[in-house]
Design an enzyme around this catalytic site. Structure first.
Site, PDB file in Angstrom:
ATOM      1  N   LYS A 109       0.855  -1.191   0.000  1.00  0.00           N
ATOM      2  CA  LYS A 109       0.000   0.000   0.000  1.00  0.00           C
ATOM      3  C   LYS A 109       0.887   1.235   0.000  1.00  0.00           C
ATOM      4  O   LYS A 109       1.999   1.211   0.513  1.00  0.00           O
ATOM      5  CB  LYS A 109      -0.868   0.033   1.269  1.00  0.00           C
ATOM      6  CG  LYS A 109      -2.079   0.936   1.161  1.00  0.00           C
ATOM      7  CD  LYS A 109      -3.212   0.243   0.429  1.00  0.00           C
ATOM      8  CE  LYS A 109      -4.402   1.123   0.245  1.00  0.00           C
ATOM      9  NZ  LYS A 109      -5.526   0.389  -0.358  1.00  0.00           N
TER      10      LYS A 109
HETATM   11  P1  NAD Z   1     -13.618   7.605  -3.763  1.00  0.00           P
HETATM   12  O1  NAD Z   1     -12.657   8.664  -3.441  1.00  0.00           O
HETATM   13  O2  NAD Z   1     -14.024   7.387  -5.180  1.00  0.00           O
HETATM   14  O3  NAD Z   1     -14.962   7.822  -2.934  1.00  0.00           O
HETATM   15  C1  NAD Z   1     -15.012   8.043  -1.562  1.00  0.00           C
HETATM   16  C2  NAD Z   1     -16.387   8.599  -1.256  1.00  0.00           C
HETATM   17  O4  NAD Z   1     -16.525   8.738   0.161  1.00  0.00           O
HETATM   18  C3  NAD Z   1     -16.636   9.993  -1.843  1.00  0.00           C
HETATM   19  O5  NAD Z   1     -17.978  10.054  -2.281  1.00  0.00           O
HETATM   20  C4  NAD Z   1     -16.429  10.926  -0.641  1.00  0.00           C
HETATM   21  O6  NAD Z   1     -17.124  12.145  -0.809  1.00  0.00           O
HETATM   22  C5  NAD Z   1     -16.997  10.063   0.451  1.00  0.00           C
HETATM   23  N1  NAD Z   1     -16.587  10.418   1.797  1.00  0.00           N
HETATM   24  C6  NAD Z   1     -15.339  10.698   2.255  1.00  0.00           C
HETATM   25  N2  NAD Z   1     -15.394  10.984   3.568  1.00  0.00           N
HETATM   26  C7  NAD Z   1     -16.688  10.861   3.939  1.00  0.00           C
HETATM   27  C8  NAD Z   1     -17.377  11.006   5.149  1.00  0.00           C
HETATM   28  N3  NAD Z   1     -16.726  11.348   6.261  1.00  0.00           N
HETATM   29  N4  NAD Z   1     -18.710  10.779   5.171  1.00  0.00           N
HETATM   30  C9  NAD Z   1     -19.385  10.420   4.048  1.00  0.00           C
HETATM   31  N5  NAD Z   1     -18.779  10.266   2.865  1.00  0.00           N
HETATM   32  C10 NAD Z   1     -17.457  10.492   2.813  1.00  0.00           C
HETATM   33  O7  NAD Z   1     -13.025   6.243  -3.124  1.00  0.00           O
HETATM   34  P2  NAD Z   1     -13.404   4.763  -3.475  1.00  0.00           P
HETATM   35  O8  NAD Z   1     -12.465   4.269  -4.499  1.00  0.00           O
HETATM   36  O9  NAD Z   1     -14.864   4.659  -3.723  1.00  0.00           O
HETATM   37  O10 NAD Z   1     -13.035   4.027  -2.114  1.00  0.00           O
HETATM   38  C11 NAD Z   1     -13.915   3.996  -1.003  1.00  0.00           C
HETATM   39  C12 NAD Z   1     -13.404   3.008   0.018  1.00  0.00           C
HETATM   40  O11 NAD Z   1     -13.287   1.717  -0.574  1.00  0.00           O
HETATM   41  C13 NAD Z   1     -12.018   3.312   0.615  1.00  0.00           C
HETATM   42  O12 NAD Z   1     -11.995   2.886   1.952  1.00  0.00           O
HETATM   43  C14 NAD Z   1     -11.098   2.444  -0.203  1.00  0.00           C
HETATM   44  O13 NAD Z   1      -9.925   2.120   0.501  1.00  0.00           O
HETATM   45  C15 NAD Z   1     -11.970   1.243  -0.395  1.00  0.00           C
HETATM   46  N6  NAD Z   1     -11.590   0.434  -1.553  1.00  0.00           N
HETATM   47  C16 NAD Z   1     -11.583   0.960  -2.817  1.00  0.00           C
HETATM   48  C17 NAD Z   1     -11.237   0.152  -3.890  1.00  0.00           C
HETATM   49  C18 NAD Z   1     -11.273   0.646  -5.321  1.00  0.00           C
HETATM   50  O14 NAD Z   1     -11.038  -0.152  -6.222  1.00  0.00           O
HETATM   51  N7  NAD Z   1     -11.596   1.904  -5.571  1.00  0.00           N
HETATM   52  C19 NAD Z   1     -10.874  -1.177  -3.663  1.00  0.00           C
HETATM   53  C20 NAD Z   1     -10.908  -1.682  -2.373  1.00  0.00           C
HETATM   54  C21 NAD Z   1     -11.266  -0.854  -1.320  1.00  0.00           C
END
Ligand code: NAD
Length: 423
Positions: A109
């Site tokens: 990571k």
């Molecule tokens: P992203 O940046 O596309 O979206 C994150 C979302 O969360 C946004 O809509 C943001 O406005 C919202 N957000 C942030 N803080 C917030 C809060 N305090 N309250 C409410 N909403 C809030 O990110 P993503 O890629 O969708 O990832 C989301 C989660 O999933 C993360 O924890 C990431 O580690 C995990 N994840 C993502 C992937 C991937 O392929 N994108 C894979 C595995 C895990």
């Protein structure tokens, strides 16, 4: 060295979960020590000339937790809270996630402590390129292959890939995954994590013999993962009654028009829900979203959002963890006592890394699959992984989180045993 603890909430959760499952598995002390530590921790400084002519130095990190099974794999986060401990926790989680998913990767990571929402495109490009150049000596297609995470996506991966390709004098497509389609990316990757989360939720409903139709969901975070999970669930007949992002939370007991919400967010300059409206939709305080009445909660934003302060007020019966580590151990215990069943993060959100594996494999082979091939392979793997964890948890009478950890750790431990501990 012995067992570690950490001041960092996320790292402490990761260590506790590991030590607990390792004990239940009867893992030998040497492997508990080895796997309780990261193989490599890299800290870099990332100088960036800002648009106003000043130079700012950002902190960047890359962790390789384990390469026992294969090259380290894990995302890159751009966020003000990024630090080495957080990266280590997420890297460890990636080791278990890749192991559980049955793909040939270890865990890693990385990230940069920065606020990309306050930066121009040019500043983000310079940050991305300098970060990639600084971690270059320790990454490689068969060593450690980063991907995207919070606030990074296809554009950043291309800046990374282009920078390393120029440094090495050859195209390095498989080194970074999550690239745009047409530039070595694959059809299906953008939706993969959300599709995988929704697939786990639907398999879970099947296991408890509940029809998706009439099942209500609340989803925190309407970014990449939250949006595609919501779209898939609604397509399967479920109702999403609550969604949120950094601009607030939106509630509609009759069901939110997710397609319309997605179109609204796509058209917003910062891809946010701000200003979204539909008949019957109510804007509620952000913290109330997690406490709404519904069947299933999907936290898809950040870690630690369900904690000892709000866990006893959670009203859902089931939680499918889309974000990494959204429930603290204290909250886990409270929810367990309340009888809330939890599908753990590294099972539910593994669609992303399985999708990355598909992209890497296609890049190495120089041959692209169709979206249909990609999705059908993803669904096949996700369903099989869910069933393995579900059956194990039923047979051994352990929670799904513990079952998933035990299965994942056992595979890494076996690889480490077979390879030996020379390095
Ligand atoms: P992203 O940046 O596309 O979206 C994150 C979302 O969360 C946004 O809509 C943001 O406005 C919202 N957000 C942030 N803080 C917030 C809060 N305090 N309250 C409410 N909403 C809030 O990110 P993503 O890629 O969708 O990832 C989301 C989660 O999933 C993360 O924890 C990431 O580690 C995990 N994840 C993502 C992937 C991937 O392929 N994108 C894979 C595995 C895990």
């Amino acid at each position: 060295m012995g067992k570690r603890t950490s001041e960092n909430v996320l790292l402490n959760i990761a260590l506790k979960n590991f030590y607990g499952a390792a004990e239940e598995l009867g893992l030998e002390d040497s492997l508990v020590e080895i796997l309780g530590n990261s193989e490599r921790k890299l800290s870099v400084s990332v100088p960036v000339v800002m648009d106003d002519g000043t130079t700012k130095v950002f902190n960047g990190y890359r962790i390789q937790h384990s390469t026992a099974i294969g090259p380290a794999k894990g995302g890159t986060r751009f966020h003000p809270d990024v630090n080495l401990d957080e990266c280590e926790a997420l890297g460890m989680l990636m080791t278990w996630k890749c192991s559980l998913a049955g793909i040939p990767y270890g865990g890693g990571k990385g990230g940069v402590e920065c606020d990309p929402l306050q930066m121009s495109k040019g500043e983000k490009e310079r940050l991305s390129r300098t970060y990639a150049a600084r971690i270059e000596p320790l990454i490689g297609t068969w060593i450690d292959a980063p991907g995207p995470d919070v606030n990074t996506g296809g554009q950043e991966m291309i800046w990374f890939m282009d920078t390393i390709s120029k440094i090495r004098g050859k195209v390095e497509p498989a080194l970074f995954t999550g690239k745009p389609v047409g530039l070595w990316g694959s059809e299906g990757r953008v939706e993969a994590t959300g599709l995988g989360v929704a697939t786990c939720a639907l398999e879970f409903l099947k296991a408890i013999k509940k029809d998706p139709k009439g099942t209500t969901f609340v989803i925190q975070g309407f970014g990449n993962v939250g949006t595609h999970a919501a779209l898939t669930l609604v397509n399967a007949g479920a109702t999403v009654v609550g969604i949120s992002d950094i601009t607030g939370a939106y509630y509609c007991p009759k069901g939110i028009d997710i397609k319309k919400a997605q179109q609204h967010a796509s058209a917003h300059p910062k891809k946010l829900l701000e200003g979204f409206e539909q008949p019957g939709l109510e804007k509620i305080p952000a913290e109330e979203l997690l406490l709404l009445e519904a069947d299933i909660l999907i936290p898809a934003a950040l870690e630690g959002v369900v904690n000892k302060d709000n866990a006893d007020k959670v009203k859902v019966k089931y939680i499918v963890e889309a974000a990494n580590g959204p429930i603290t151990p204290d909250a886990d215990a409270i929810l367990d006592a309340k009888g809330v069943l939890i599908v753990p993060d590294f099972l539910a959100n593994s669609g992303g890394v399985i999708g990355s594996y598909f992209e890497w494999a296609q890049n190495l082979g120089g041959f692209f699959w169709t979206r249909e091939e990609y999705n059908s392979r993803l669904l096949h793997i996700m369903k099989g992984n869910f069933k393995r964890v579900w059956d194990f948890s039923q047979e051994r009478h352990v929670k799904m989180r513990r079952a998933a950890f035990m299965a994942a750790i056992a595979r890494v431990a076996e690889a480490a045993r077979l390879r030996g501990i020379f390095l």
